[in-house]
Design a protein around this motif. Structure first.
Motif, mmCIF file in Angstrom:
data_model
loop_
_atom_site.group_PDB
_atom_site.id
_atom_site.type_symbol
_atom_site.label_atom_id
_atom_site.label_comp_id
_atom_site.label_asym_id
_atom_site.label_seq_id
_atom_site.Cartn_x
_atom_site.Cartn_y
_atom_site.Cartn_z
ATOM 1 N N ASN A 43 38.974 35.749 44.878
ATOM 2 C CA ASN A 43 38.888 36.349 46.112
ATOM 3 C C ASN A 43 38.923 37.945 46.122
ATOM 4 O OD1 ASN A 43 42.011 37.361 46.695
ATOM 5 N ND2 ASN A 43 41.842 35.091 45.700
ATOM 6 N N TYR A 44 38.696 38.431 47.198
ATOM 7 C CA TYR A 44 38.366 40.047 47.222
ATOM 8 C C TYR A 44 39.823 40.663 46.878
ATOM 9 C CZ TYR A 44 37.969 44.696 48.936
ATOM 10 O OH TYR A 44 37.942 46.134 48.688
ATOM 11 N N ILE A 45 40.819 40.402 47.619
ATOM 12 C CA ILE A 45 42.114 40.937 47.136
ATOM 13 C C ILE A 45 42.466 40.918 45.912
ATOM 14 C CG2 ILE A 45 44.635 40.805 48.111
ATOM 15 C CD1 ILE A 45 43.840 39.721 50.752
ATOM 16 N N SER A 46 42.449 39.882 45.206
ATOM 17 C CA SER A 46 42.636 39.786 43.715
ATOM 18 C C SER A 46 41.774 40.759 42.922
ATOM 19 C CB SER A 46 42.603 38.357 43.444
ATOM 20 O OG SER A 46 43.795 37.711 44.130
ATOM 21 N N ALA A 47 40.556 40.825 43.326
ATOM 22 C CA ALA A 47 39.508 41.275 42.624
ATOM 23 C C ALA A 47 39.626 42.774 42.662
ATOM 24 C CB ALA A 47 38.195 40.957 43.003
ATOM 25 N N ARG A 48 40.002 43.542 43.804
ATOM 26 C CA ARG A 48 40.130 44.761 44.028
ATOM 27 C C ARG A 48 41.479 44.988 43.392
ATOM 28 N NH1 ARG A 48 43.365 48.112 46.838
ATOM 29 N NH2 ARG A 48 42.543 49.909 47.974
ATOM 30 N N GLU A 49 42.579 44.470 43.427
ATOM 31 C CA GLU A 49 43.957 44.582 42.683
ATOM 32 C C GLU A 49 43.414 44.853 41.282
ATOM 33 O OE1 GLU A 49 48.135 42.494 41.960
ATOM 34 O OE2 GLU A 49 47.228 42.395 43.937
ATOM 35 N N SER A 50 42.431 43.859 40.555
ATOM 36 C CA SER A 50 42.404 43.837 39.334
ATOM 37 C C SER A 50 41.631 45.182 38.709
ATOM 38 C CB SER A 50 41.539 42.705 38.710
ATOM 39 O OG SER A 50 42.217 41.365 38.956
ATOM 40 N N ILE A 51 40.686 45.519 39.576
ATOM 41 C CA ILE A 51 40.048 46.738 39.231
ATOM 42 C C ILE A 51 41.137 48.068 39.052
ATOM 43 C CG2 ILE A 51 38.206 48.386 40.160
ATOM 44 C CD1 ILE A 51 36.701 45.877 41.209
ATOM 45 N N CYS A 52 41.706 47.993 40.311
ATOM 46 C CA CYS A 52 42.881 49.113 40.595
ATOM 47 C C CYS A 52 43.863 49.088 39.249
ATOM 48 C CB CYS A 52 43.289 48.939 41.789
ATOM 49 S SG CYS A 52 42.400 49.415 43.467
ATOM 50 N N ARG A 53 44.085 48.012 38.973
ATOM 51 C CA ARG A 53 44.943 48.039 37.852
ATOM 52 C C ARG A 53 44.236 48.458 36.554
ATOM 53 N NH1 ARG A 53 46.645 43.196 38.488
ATOM 54 N NH2 ARG A 53 48.713 43.591 39.481
ATOM 55 N N VAL A 54 43.049 48.204 36.324
ATOM 56 C CA VAL A 54 42.319 49.022 35.118
ATOM 57 C C VAL A 54 42.543 50.406 35.128
ATOM 58 C CG1 VAL A 54 40.012 49.362 34.273
ATOM 59 C CG2 VAL A 54 40.628 47.026 34.836
ATOM 60 N N ILE A 55 42.288 50.951 36.456
ATOM 61 C CA ILE A 55 42.325 52.480 36.549
ATOM 62 C C ILE A 55 43.684 52.869 36.335
ATOM 63 C CG2 ILE A 55 41.981 54.218 37.937
ATOM 64 C CD1 ILE A 55 39.625 52.501 39.704
ATOM 65 N N GLU A 56 44.785 52.097 37.112
ATOM 66 C CA GLU A 56 46.306 52.405 36.725
ATOM 67 C C GLU A 56 46.249 52.522 35.252
ATOM 68 O OE1 GLU A 56 50.447 50.891 38.114
ATOM 69 O OE2 GLU A 56 48.932 49.339 37.861
ATOM 70 N N ASN A 57 45.960 51.635 34.373
ATOM 71 C CA ASN A 57 46.067 51.471 32.931
ATOM 72 C C ASN A 57 45.823 52.998 32.407
ATOM 73 O OD1 ASN A 57 47.640 49.308 32.853
ATOM 74 N ND2 ASN A 57 45.750 47.961 32.671
ATOM 75 N N LEU A 58 44.556 53.245 32.867
ATOM 76 C CA LEU A 58 43.898 54.446 32.408
ATOM 77 C C LEU A 58 45.001 55.684 32.622
ATOM 78 C CD1 LEU A 58 40.276 54.079 33.487
ATOM 79 C CD2 LEU A 58 40.967 54.191 31.065
ATOM 80 N N TYR A 59 45.444 55.916 33.791
ATOM 81 C CA TYR A 59 46.467 56.878 33.994
ATOM 82 C C TYR A 59 47.778 56.755 33.276
ATOM 83 C CZ TYR A 59 44.114 59.089 38.200
ATOM 84 O OH TYR A 59 43.447 59.658 38.867
ATOM 85 N N ASN A 60 48.046 55.525 33.001
ATOM 86 C CA ASN A 60 49.448 55.302 32.236
ATOM 87 C C ASN A 60 48.944 55.788 30.847
ATOM 88 O OD1 ASN A 60 50.616 54.237 34.425
ATOM 89 N ND2 ASN A 60 50.359 51.873 33.600
ATOM 90 N N LYS A 61 47.988 55.571 30.402
ATOM 91 C CA LYS A 61 47.421 56.163 29.136
ATOM 92 C C LYS A 61 47.499 57.580 28.796
ATOM 93 C CE LYS A 61 44.828 51.834 27.382
ATOM 94 N NZ LYS A 61 43.670 51.399 27.015
ATOM 95 N N ASN A 62 46.936 58.275 29.788
ATOM 96 C CA ASN A 62 46.790 59.773 30.050
ATOM 97 C C ASN A 62 48.157 60.497 30.562
ATOM 98 O OD1 ASN A 62 44.041 60.155 28.572
ATOM 99 N ND2 ASN A 62 43.815 58.637 30.090
ATOM 100 N N ASP A 63 49.453 59.834 30.754
ATOM 101 C CA ASP A 63 50.399 60.295 31.638
ATOM 102 C C ASP A 63 51.075 61.634 30.847
ATOM 103 O OD1 ASP A 63 51.695 59.219 29.182
ATOM 104 O OD2 ASP A 63 53.035 57.661 30.384
ATOM 105 N N PHE A 64 50.468 62.026 29.818
ATOM 106 C CA PHE A 64 50.883 63.336 29.027
ATOM 107 C C PHE A 64 50.317 64.662 29.952
ATOM 108 C CE2 PHE A 64 46.711 62.150 27.312
ATOM 109 C CZ PHE A 64 46.245 63.162 27.429
ATOM 110 N N LEU A 65 49.417 64.132 30.968
ATOM 111 C CA LEU A 65 48.988 65.160 31.733
ATOM 112 C C LEU A 65 49.945 65.477 32.966
ATOM 113 C CD1 LEU A 65 45.358 63.602 32.463
ATOM 114 C CD2 LEU A 65 45.947 65.528 31.173
#
Length: 566
Positions: free
Chosen positions: A104-126
């Motif tokens: 469903n769309y809500i879960s898919a959108r959340e999954s994409i956002c979580r991918v992006i969130e993980n990128l931010y977490n990996k670069n939190d030294f910024l």
């Protein structure tokens, strides 16, 4: 000594550090970088080395792998001395949408956002120091799985900005399997919502991003520009009909034969070629699927390795619910024939149920069909069209489609098998009994629009005929919708063995304006067989008239009545 074949590894570093069997594709880095193209989309079928190549590209450019020349020493890219200074010098944003398979769309959108969130977490030294101001730090903390659409749309653009400031260089963005969410959205019924979300994300990331040095996307299909790449005029698309990068995804025949030599399997070249050859990218033919070859080297026997790595659900549904014409074409493909058609490289997912060209295009992009020939023809004074000759890619794909067709009738397998036996024996009563049981069990699977009051029996019986072809191929040559006598019959079974009868089947849908009962409908079908002389082809093959059986199948909704002439 032959190297170890390790199945399933998609991380370049793991493969290199363990000296697992690997065919050097690092020259892709040179060709891609020297092209100068800012945003490149490469589409290839699944299991064709896309993810491994993306991992390889990340390890070459990413500052996180600075000083890791050991990963590339001895490889083709390292022979290019003018490229060595690029290794480990760029901030790289690497991500994959391969796991976005929500229903469903809500879960898919959340999954994409979580991918992006993980990128931010990996670069939190910024977040440390004064690189970001307070408003930017506040925004950084807003990037999470439940962020709003505006925050999500700008997220990768902003991360590019932050990384460029930190490293003093623009970023390289790698997005693997970009179209997986689109495919799931199509099958899950939330296409429009997903298109709207990804369009905004992609335009902000790849079009209006001043911090972008280069971007590389991979996927199976080229989703239509109007859907997710609107206004993205800096996008270079390399599809399966493009020659560029052809040797870098998949194994060439030379590479496969060298691998067979390494593993002492030189005498298996013809077997491997029969099973796994057939993929064509641009003008480059004789491309092999890496997954199948690796498994063959490991197991040392032929099997449908690639075909069995996916449920093939979307392809199965499209063919199952396709028009009678598409199913007729599949009869020819399964018998080793070809289909001539136009294709559209840009896949418009919401047109797959309506446009036959879209189905063929998807099957070509997915690797199930291969282009044998392209002919350019003039259609009007200044209008030209390209006609593609398509066939099943290889024996492995043929097996996959046969298994897929059998799966359509899995719910009624016992009834279906009983019907086949009754047909071979000429037991009319049993044929009627089991055909009605089959129809009640699986009829609705072949209907393209369940909300219609009247289903379409034609779609069911053409799917049923595909099933006949798969199950009776050893005993009969099945043809459908071919000319014989003074018309086109629905189905003809020409025996391959002397003791078998020839069979003609004509389907008709009950018409209450012309017929009172299903028996009348079946009688009209039999009358048509006689009046049109459909038996001529069987007679000309040498079968005597008393060895030809003629059946009329009458449909009314899920109810079926079968009658026999004579």
């Amino acid at each position: 000594m032959a190297r170890t074949v390790a199945i399933g590894h998609q991380d370049y570093e793991t493969v290199r550090m363990n000296d697992y069997f690997y065919i050097d594709k690092t020259d892709f880095i040179r060709v891609w970088w020297n092209s100068g193209d800012m945003v490149t989309l490469i589409t290839r079928p699944r299991r064709f080395g896309k993810t491994l190549n993306m991992s390889m590209t990340e390890k070459f450019f990413s500052v996180r792998y600075a000083g890791r020349q050991d990963l590339f020493e001895g490889m083709k890219v390292w022979e290019q001395k003018d490229l060595r200074h690029l290794q480990g010098t760029y901030p790289v944003i690497a991500m994959t949408f391969a796991g976005i398979k929500d229903t469903n769309y809500i879960s898919a959108r959340e999954s994409i956002c979580r991918v992006i969130e993980n990128l931010y977490n990996k670069n939190d030294f910024l977040m440390k120091g004064n690189l970001l101001n307070e408003k930017e730090k506040a925004y950084y903390n807003q990037v999470k799985a439940d962020m709003d659409d505006s925050t999500a749309a700008a997220s990768l653009n902003n991360l590019s900005d932050y990384l460029e400031r930190y490293y003093g260089k623009k970023v390289v963005i790698l997005l693997d399997e970009y179209d997986t969410p689109m495919q799931e959205a199509y099958t899950g019924g939330y296409w429009k919502e997903m298109v709207s979300f990804t369009r905004n994300l992609f335009n902000n990331t790849f079009k209006t991003n001043p911090h972008l040095e280069r971007a590389l996307l991979t996927g199976i299909t080229r989703v239509s520009k109007e859907s997710v790449f609107s206004d993205l005029n800096n996008l270079v698309v390399i599809s399966t009909t493009s020659e560029k990068y052809a040797p870098f995804f998949g194994f060439t025949e030379e590479e496969v034969f060298h691998a067979l030599d390494e593993f002492g399997l030189s005498d298996k070249r013809e077997e491997v070629k029969l099973w796994y050859d057939g993929f064509t990218f641009g003008n480059k033919s004789d491309i092999y699927n890496p997954w199948s070859i690796l498994n063959y080297l490991k197991e040392r026997h032929a099997a449908p390795y690639w075909a069995n790595t996916s449920s093939n659900h979307m392809v199965s549904r499209l063919i199952q619910q396709s028009s009678a014409g598409i199913k007729d074409d599949f009869y020819m493909l399964l018998e080793g024939g070809c289909v001539e058609t136009e294709i559209e490289e840009q896949i418009v997912y919401d047109q797959l149920d309506k446009d036959d060209k879209a189905i063929w295009s998807l099957l070509v992009a997915s690797g199930y069909l291969t282009v044998r020939q392209v002919e350019t023809m003039q259609r009007g004074y200044e209008e030209w069209q390209q006609i593609y000759t398509l066939s099943l890619t290889n024996f492995e794909v043929k097996i996959m489609f046969r298994q897929m067709v059998n799966g359509w009738f899995a719910k009624a397998a016992s009834h279906y098998n009983a019907f086949i036996r009754a047909l071979l024996l000429g037991d009319l009563d049993a044929m009627n009994e089991y055909m009605n049981r089959i129809s009640m069990s699986v009829f609705s699977y072949f209907d393209t629009a369940g909300d219609r009051e009247q289903m379409e029996p034609e779609r069911f019986y053409h799917g049923f005929v595909l099933g006949l072809l798969v199950d009776l191929t050893d005993s009969y040559r099945l043809t459908s919708n071919r000319e014989s006598g003074f018309g086109r019959y629905d189905v003809m079974l020409l025996p391959k063995q002397k003791h078998l009868d020839g069979i003609i089947i004509e389907f008709k849908v009950y018409n209450p304006r012309r017929e009172k009962t299903l028996q009348d409908t079946a009688a009209n079908a039999l009358r048509q067989i006689e009046q049109k002389g459909y038996a001529r082809e069987l007679l000309e093959s040498g079968l005597p008239e008393n060895r030809i059986r003629e059946y009329g199948f009458a449909f009314r909704g899920k109810e079926v009545f079968i009658d026999q002439s004579g």
